[in-house]
Design a protein around this motif. Structure first.
Motif, PDB file in Angstrom:
ATOM      1  N   ARG A   1      -1.609 -23.302 -24.912  1.00 33.04           N
ATOM      2  CA  ARG A   1      -0.596 -23.129 -23.870  1.00 33.04           C
ATOM      3  C   ARG A   1      -0.634 -24.281 -22.860  1.00 33.04           C
ATOM      4  O   ARG A   1       0.392 -24.647 -22.262  1.00 33.04           O
ATOM      5  N   LEU A   2      -1.824 -24.859 -22.649  1.00 28.80           N
ATOM      6  CA  LEU A   2      -2.021 -25.913 -21.655  1.00 28.80           C
ATOM      7  C   LEU A   2      -2.630 -27.136 -22.330  1.00 28.80           C
ATOM      8  O   LEU A   2      -3.848 -27.322 -22.347  1.00 28.80           O
ATOM      9  N   PRO A   3      -1.838 -27.991 -22.949  1.00 26.73           N
ATOM     10  CA  PRO A   3      -2.371 -29.146 -23.678  1.00 26.73           C
ATOM     11  C   PRO A   3      -3.260 -30.047 -22.834  1.00 26.73           C
ATOM     12  O   PRO A   3      -4.120 -30.751 -23.373  1.00 26.73           O
ATOM     13  N   VAL A   4      -3.091 -30.035 -21.520  1.00 27.94           N
ATOM     14  CA  VAL A   4      -3.925 -30.880 -20.667  1.00 27.94           C
ATOM     15  C   VAL A   4      -5.403 -30.546 -20.822  1.00 27.94           C
ATOM     16  O   VAL A   4      -6.273 -31.393 -20.571  1.00 27.94           O
ATOM     17  N   LEU A   5      -5.715 -29.321 -21.265  1.00 32.73           N
ATOM     18  CA  LEU A   5      -7.120 -28.949 -21.458  1.00 32.73           C
ATOM     19  C   LEU A   5      -7.773 -29.755 -22.566  1.00 32.73           C
ATOM     20  O   LEU A   5      -9.010 -29.871 -22.615  1.00 32.73           O
ATOM     21  N   ASN A   6      -6.985 -30.296 -23.475  1.00 28.27           N
ATOM     22  CA  ASN A   6      -7.552 -31.130 -24.546  1.00 28.27           C
ATOM     23  C   ASN A   6      -7.942 -32.514 -24.040  1.00 28.27           C
ATOM     24  O   ASN A   6      -8.594 -33.276 -24.758  1.00 28.27           O
ATOM     25  N   GLU A   7      -7.542 -32.834 -22.807  1.00 30.10           N
ATOM     26  CA  GLU A   7      -7.811 -34.154 -22.256  1.00 30.10           C
ATOM     27  C   GLU A   7      -8.932 -34.153 -21.228  1.00 30.10           C
ATOM     28  O   GLU A   7      -9.378 -35.212 -20.793  1.00 30.10           O
ATOM     29  N   ILE A   8      -9.357 -32.980 -20.807  1.00 20.68           N
ATOM     30  CA  ILE A   8     -10.428 -32.891 -19.810  1.00 20.68           C
ATOM     31  C   ILE A   8     -11.543 -32.012 -20.342  1.00 20.68           C
ATOM     32  O   ILE A   8     -11.340 -31.192 -21.240  1.00 20.68           O
ATOM     33  N   GLY A   9     -12.708 -32.194 -19.813  1.00 21.50           N
ATOM     34  CA  GLY A   9     -13.863 -31.447 -20.290  1.00 21.50           C
ATOM     35  C   GLY A   9     -14.146 -30.218 -19.449  1.00 21.50           C
ATOM     36  O   GLY A   9     -13.519 -29.960 -18.415  1.00 21.50           O
ATOM     37  N   ILE A  10     -15.117 -29.438 -19.927  1.00 15.51           N
ATOM     38  CA  ILE A  10     -15.591 -28.268 -19.194  1.00 15.51           C
ATOM     39  C   ILE A  10     -16.766 -28.699 -18.327  1.00 15.51           C
ATOM     40  O   ILE A  10     -17.730 -29.292 -18.813  1.00 15.51           O
ATOM     41  N   GLN A  11     -16.678 -28.397 -17.045  1.00 12.96           N
ATOM     42  CA  GLN A  11     -17.765 -28.753 -16.130  1.00 12.96           C
ATOM     43  C   GLN A  11     -18.828 -27.667 -16.078  1.00 12.96           C
ATOM     44  O   GLN A  11     -20.021 -27.946 -16.133  1.00 12.96           O
ATOM     45  N   THR A  12     -18.397 -26.410 -15.980  1.00 15.88           N
ATOM     46  CA  THR A  12     -19.340 -25.304 -15.811  1.00 15.88           C
ATOM     47  C   THR A  12     -18.830 -24.075 -16.545  1.00 15.88           C
ATOM     48  O   THR A  12     -17.628 -23.795 -16.521  1.00 15.88           O
ATOM     49  N   VAL A  13     -19.743 -23.355 -17.187  1.00 16.15           N
ATOM     50  CA  VAL A  13     -19.425 -22.045 -17.760  1.00 16.15           C
ATOM     51  C   VAL A  13     -20.210 -20.994 -16.990  1.00 16.15           C
ATOM     52  O   VAL A  13     -21.432 -21.119 -16.824  1.00 16.15           O
ATOM     53  N   ILE A  14     -19.508 -19.987 -16.517  1.00 19.51           N
ATOM     54  CA  ILE A  14     -20.138 -18.893 -15.777  1.00 19.51           C
ATOM     55  C   ILE A  14     -20.082 -17.654 -16.645  1.00 19.51           C
ATOM     56  O   ILE A  14     -19.010 -17.208 -17.050  1.00 19.51           O
ATOM     57  N   ASN A  15     -21.239 -17.102 -16.947  1.00 19.81           N
ATOM     58  CA  ASN A  15     -21.344 -15.888 -17.756  1.00 19.81           C
ATOM     59  C   ASN A  15     -22.194 -14.896 -16.983  1.00 19.81           C
ATOM     60  O   ASN A  15     -23.424 -15.044 -16.905  1.00 19.81           O
ATOM     61  N   GLY A  16     -21.547 -13.932 -16.384  1.00 18.89           N
ATOM     62  CA  GLY A  16     -22.272 -12.983 -15.555  1.00 18.89           C
ATOM     63  C   GLY A  16     -21.881 -11.557 -15.824  1.00 18.89           C
ATOM     64  O   GLY A  16     -20.856 -11.276 -16.454  1.00 18.89           O
ATOM     65  N   PRO A  17     -22.685 -10.613 -15.342  1.00 19.97           N
ATOM     66  CA  PRO A  17     -22.376  -9.195 -15.531  1.00 19.97           C
ATOM     67  C   PRO A  17     -21.315  -8.732 -14.543  1.00 19.97           C
ATOM     68  O   PRO A  17     -21.299  -9.140 -13.382  1.00 19.97           O
ATOM     69  N   ILE A  18     -20.401  -7.880 -15.021  1.00 22.25           N
ATOM     70  CA  ILE A  18     -19.414  -7.260 -14.146  1.00 22.25           C
ATOM     71  C   ILE A  18     -19.351  -5.769 -14.461  1.00 22.25           C
ATOM     72  O   ILE A  18     -19.661  -5.343 -15.574  1.00 22.25           O
ATOM     73  N   PRO A  19     -18.940  -4.955 -13.487  1.00 29.41           N
ATOM     74  CA  PRO A  19     -18.803  -3.518 -13.746  1.00 29.41           C
ATOM     75  C   PRO A  19     -17.555  -3.227 -14.566  1.00 29.41           C
ATOM     76  O   PRO A  19     -16.505  -3.818 -14.340  1.00 29.41           O
ATOM     77  N   VAL A  20     -17.671  -2.311 -15.517  1.00 26.91           N
ATOM     78  CA  VAL A  20     -16.525  -1.799 -16.262  1.00 26.91           C
ATOM     79  C   VAL A  20     -16.799  -0.317 -16.523  1.00 26.91           C
ATOM     80  O   VAL A  20     -17.842   0.027 -17.085  1.00 26.91           O
ATOM     81  N   SER A  21     -15.881   0.533 -16.141  1.00 26.66           N
ATOM     82  CA  SER A  21     -16.076   1.965 -16.357  1.00 26.66           C
ATOM     83  C   SER A  21     -15.731   2.343 -17.790  1.00 26.66           C
ATOM     84  O   SER A  21     -15.295   1.511 -18.589  1.00 26.66           O
ATOM     85  N   ALA A  22     -15.879   3.619 -18.100  1.00 31.46           N
ATOM     86  CA  ALA A  22     -15.623   4.097 -19.463  1.00 31.46           C
ATOM     87  C   ALA A  22     -14.162   3.980 -19.855  1.00 31.46           C
ATOM     88  O   ALA A  22     -13.847   3.986 -21.052  1.00 31.46           O
ATOM     89  N   ASP A  23     -13.254   3.881 -18.897  1.00 33.34           N
ATOM     90  CA  ASP A  23     -11.833   3.682 -19.233  1.00 33.34           C
ATOM     91  C   ASP A  23     -11.261   2.427 -18.591  1.00 33.34           C
ATOM     92  O   ASP A  23     -10.055   2.189 -18.651  1.00 33.34           O
ATOM     93  N   GLY A  24     -12.120   1.613 -17.985  1.00 36.85           N
ATOM     94  CA  GLY A  24     -11.682   0.361 -17.403  1.00 36.85           C
ATOM     95  C   GLY A  24     -11.092   0.465 -16.015  1.00 36.85           C
ATOM     96  O   GLY A  24     -10.721  -0.547 -15.425  1.00 36.85           O
ATOM     97  N   GLU A  25     -10.999   1.668 -15.470  1.00 38.88           N
ATOM     98  CA  GLU A  25     -10.448   1.857 -14.132  1.00 38.88           C
ATOM     99  C   GLU A  25     -11.570   2.125 -13.127  1.00 38.88           C
ATOM    100  O   GLU A  25     -12.664   2.556 -13.506  1.00 38.88           O
ATOM    101  N   PRO A  26     -11.321   1.898 -11.838  1.00 40.24           N
ATOM    102  CA  PRO A  26     -12.355   2.158 -10.827  1.00 40.24           C
ATOM    103  C   PRO A  26     -12.771   3.625 -10.785  1.00 40.24           C
ATOM    104  O   PRO A  26     -12.070   4.507 -11.300  1.00 40.24           O
ATOM    105  N   ILE A  27     -13.907   3.866 -10.142  1.00 39.01           N
ATOM    106  CA  ILE A  27     -14.437   5.220  -9.968  1.00 39.01           C
ATOM    107  C   ILE A  27     -14.592   5.463  -8.473  1.00 39.01           C
ATOM    108  O   ILE A  27     -15.367   4.783  -7.806  1.00 39.01           O
ATOM    109  N   MET A  28     -13.858   6.440  -7.956  1.00 39.28           N
ATOM    110  CA  MET A  28     -13.848   6.670  -6.513  1.00 39.28           C
ATOM    111  C   MET A  28     -13.851   8.157  -6.193  1.00 39.28           C
ATOM    112  O   MET A  28     -13.434   8.984  -6.994  1.00 39.28           O
TER     113      MET A  28
END
Length: 805
Positions: free
Chosen positions: A306-333
């Motif tokens: 979708r973005l051909p410009v990405l083929n011309e530039i490199g990746i500087q940083t990859v962030i892989n971290g934990p995030i909350p996800v409920s059993a149906d993907g919606e918040p719990i309140m």
């Protein structure tokens, strides 16, 4: 050993991320005194610090759209109010549709957003490209532009919440780890921390990644999982307009946030890794995981298409971290049902974007008893213990994560962790071609494929779904012959003990007086007259009742009842004890009478009667009631006798053309009959008089919860009314469509469905009382206008002659 506190706070909040600090800010801002937030490390050190910070209001579900809309209103004022810079860039957002199906989904969301006043614009591919020049237009069906969206710095936002909370008198302490929660008489009376003991009147779990662990300390089961999430930052070599909009391309599974000379790009790939079964170690800190390049490619490569410009530039940083996800993907309140003072706000996959609205809603709930919006889709009570089990939760959370950018079809079903709870009839129904859905862990037949046909869901936004004709045949069986419905998944509770009738008379709006042997349809209202539950109460014997409610409402409704029961009256879950078989249709009595020696004539067993009868060689509690508007009996059978009862009824009914039918046929029939659905048509935001349920309110029976409010409402009249609209033929309504009169939006639809009997599409919705007697309206769906007639609430058997035959 008795708990001894070193100090006291009225409200203690656990967790110093965006959600926790927002709750503290809103509580203090609204006048709450003695608010203390404690954070085990430093503010933002859970997952807030590595969040991307996108803010988008247009969601596939209307309640989440409203929550995000409320957040934007908070962001708009927060910097000026607190003096803290939040880097709120209101540059708008562009959401692309790369397929006709996606374009249908987006247009549906835009229609729903219109009902809330969210500004949305429909764009062509060329117009989308003008707003984001880096994209390739190939395959773009259309796009939505939302000018009120943008992106924000998560760290600065959290610091602004914290500063605002402190300015209004709240205290925040970092480096304080909760080790235990002390429970006495259904209350969290305090926390034991590594910095001393703190007593409290109210405890709030905003622990983010650790919410499930904190819940377990209090004996509260939370369906709050944790999943890995990745995004990357490109090299800073781009020249970008400072007002460049954010971008979402769900068909290519990525989102994009402009950064300083670069893009931050993330996605929601299938096969992500669940973490720790939702229970991270308490000493897990400001940490990340190693990048997973194979999973990264799943959205990075489509993004480059979708973005051909990405083929011309490199990746500087990859962030892989934990995030909350409920059993149906919606918040719990909300308020946890296990305790009387333990609130939760967790499971936020989009916690930064939702933080303002979530903090406001929970503060309103705690201080005023009203969140200010319908929170049921996020209510902690929509889950039970089954959802919080480690493996089940992880499977569901990983699926919900991977589905985040998938098309959310009307009536879609989760496919993860299936087959957990099965009725005694499950295998027999599968042999009959049942296409099962899932509710609260139960497998339930949604519809049945015909002989030689494969049971497969083929959904649609704008056309008829694949099950349309099959459900039509099932409706005909109900209306013309006789049908069997497995409703074992009904939530069922036994309420017993001296004074049970008196107690329930105070809880229910309808009148339960009289001898045993009857069923009563009633609402359970709150002090404001709002409908907390919509249930059937079966008076079985002196001071013995059964409460029957929907499969997904058991945790919520049982909590509401149990908190109002006096000592000596007990509530016991008997869902797993009884199977429920509904036999309904004009020939239902003939079939049932042929296998029972009990007198089932109308004189001996009238409408709403309830008593034990013989069915074949077994016994069942038969209740003459139903949700389809036909003569029928709900049979409550001990589980081990259920197969026998089903088989003997099926055999006896062959001569009458008996058929197995599912929940989609029930829904079609109840729409024709004008029956309502709690959470869709009625909620605590509505009272019985608005909903046309005044016949269920017995003001003359004596005092009950909500009576004073309902008496006043009846005397003063209502400001809105639930009405029924019809459109000739099939219209693609799914709920949330806007209702138009005089060129203005005057309401939205709630429940919708197709009437096979009358060949019309039916929609329920609330109108201002001044318009409720008008007949001509227009309903907008997918950009098309449908002429709609406001008519009688009940299209089918309005005099109840068939129901009471």
């Amino acid at each position: 050993m008795a708990f001894r506190a070193d100090r006291h706070a009225h409200i203690v909040i656990i967790g110093g991320g965006a959600i926790g600090t927002s709750v503290a800010y809103h509580l203090a801002r609204d006048g709450a005194e003695d608010v203390l937030l404690i954070e085990k490390a430093q503010l933002t050190h859970g997952c807030t610090w590595h969040a991307a910070g996108l803010v988008g209001q247009l969601r596939g579900k209307k309640n989440l759209t409203r929550l995000m809309q409320n957040s934007v209103a908070v962001f708009d004022r927060l910097e000026a109010e607190t003096g803290q810079h939040i880097a709120w860039k209101k540059v708008g957002s562009l959401r692309l549709a790369g397929s006709p199906e996606r374009w249908s989904e987006i247009r549906r969301s835009m229609t729903q957003a219109k009902g809330f006043g969210v500004e949305c614009h429909s764009l062509s591919a060329d117009e989308a490209s003008a707003r984001f020049p880096f994209i390739v237009k190939t395959g773009i069906e259309g796009a939505a532009f939302i000018p009120g969206d943008g992106y924000i710095d998560p760290y600065s936002l959290t610091m602004a919440y914290a500063k605002g909370a402190r300015q209004n008198g709240a205290r925040i302490e970092e480096g304080v780890t909760v080790e235990e929660i002390v429970i006495e008489n259904r209350r969290a009376v305090g926390v034991i921390t590594d910095g001393g003991n703190i007593s409290c009147d109210i405890l709030v779990n905003c622990a983010g990644l650790w919410a499930k662990r904190v819940g377990e300390m209090a004996g509260v089961a939370l369906a709050a999982g944790v999943v890995e999430h990745q995004y990357f930052l490109t090299e800073k070599t781009l020249t970008l307009d400072p007002n460049l909009t954010t971008l979402r391309d769900p068909d290519n599974n990525f989102y994009l946030k402009p950064d300083t000379g670069s893009f931050a790009i993330g996605g929601w790939e299938d096969g992500s890794r669940g973490c720790w079964r939702g229970r991270p170690p308490l000493d897990f800190g400001r940490e990340l995981f190693e990048p997973n390049m194979e999973r990264l490619e799943l959205f990075a490569l489509p993004a480059a298409d979708r973005l051909p410009v990405l083929n011309e530039i490199g990746i500087q940083t990859v962030i892989n971290g934990p995030i909350p996800v409920s059993a149906d993907g919606e918040p719990i309140m909300g308020l946890a049902p296990e305790l009387d003072n333990f609130y939760v706000a967790c499971g936020f996959t989009a916690g930064i974007a939702a933080s303002g609205g979530a903090g406001l809603a929970l503060s309103n709930m705690m201080l005023h008893g009203d969140a200010g919006m319908d929170l049921w889709p996020f209510d902690v009570r929509r889950f039970g213990k089954v959802h919080s089990q480690g493996r089940y939760l992880e499977e569901r959370a990983v699926e919900a994560y991977g589905a985040y950018y998938k098309i959310h079809w009307p009536g879609e079903e989760s496919q993860a962790a299936r087959g957990l709870r099965r009725s005694p009839l499950h295998e027999r129904l599968a042999e009959q071609g049942a296409m099962f859905g899932s509710k609260f862990g139960w497998e339930r037949p949604n519809w049945f494929a015909g002989p030689g046909e494969r049971p497969e869901d083929v959904p649609s936004f704008e056309g008829k779904p694949g099950w349309f004709d099959a459900v039509g045949e099932e409706v005909r069986a109900i209306r013309e012959r006789v049908a069997l419905i497995d409703q074992t998944s009904f939530s069922k509770f036994e309420i017993s003990g001296p004074g049970a009738e008196v107690a329930l008379q105070r809880i229910a709006a309808n009148d339960l007086s009289g001898p045993p042997g009857k069923a009563v349809y009633t609402q359970l209202c709150n002090d404001k007259g709002g409908i907390e539950a919509d249930v059937t109460l079966i008076h079985v014997a002196s001071d013995l009742f059964y409460l029957v409610t929907g499969s997904g409402f058991g945790a919520r409704d049982s909590y509401w009842v149990s908190r109002h029961l006096p000592p000596g009256v007990t509530l016991r879950d008997v869902t797993n004890r009884f199977a429920t078989i509904n036999i309904c249709g004009p020939k239902a009595r003939d079939v049932l009478q042929s296998v029972s020696d009990d007198d089932l004539s109308n004189a001996a067993f009238p409408f709403l009667s309830a008593r034990e009868i013989e069915v074949g060689d077994a016994r069942a509690l038969a209740v003459r009631i139903g949700y389809v508007g036909e003569l029928g009996y709900e049979l409550y059978v001990e589980q081990d006798y259920a197969a026998h009862v089903y088989e003997i009824l099926k055999s006896a009914g062959e001569a009458y053309g008996i058929a197995d039918v599912g929940y989609r046929a029930i829904d079609a029939c109840r729409m024709e009959k004008g029956y309502l659905y709690w959470s869709g048509d009625i909620t605590p935001d509505y009272n019985p008089y608005e909903a046309g349920l005044g016949f269920c309110v017995a003001l003359d029976k004596g005092d009950f919860i909500g009576r004073a409010a309902l008496e006043k409402i009846k005397a003063e009249g209502v400001a809105r009314k639930l009405v029924s609209f019809t459109v000739e033929g099939f219209a693609p309504f799914h709920g949330g469509e806007v209702v138009i009169a005089g060129g203005a939006v005057v309401g939205t639809t709630s429940s919708t469905g197709y009437s096979y009997r009358f060949g019309k599409t039916i929609a329920f919705g609330y109108l201002p009382v001044a318009l409720a007697e008008e007949t001509s309206f227009r309903i907008e769906a997918f950009g098309k206008i449908y002429e709609a007639l406001r008519g009688p609430r009940t299209l089918y058997d309005p005099r109840m002659e068939r129901l009471k035959a």
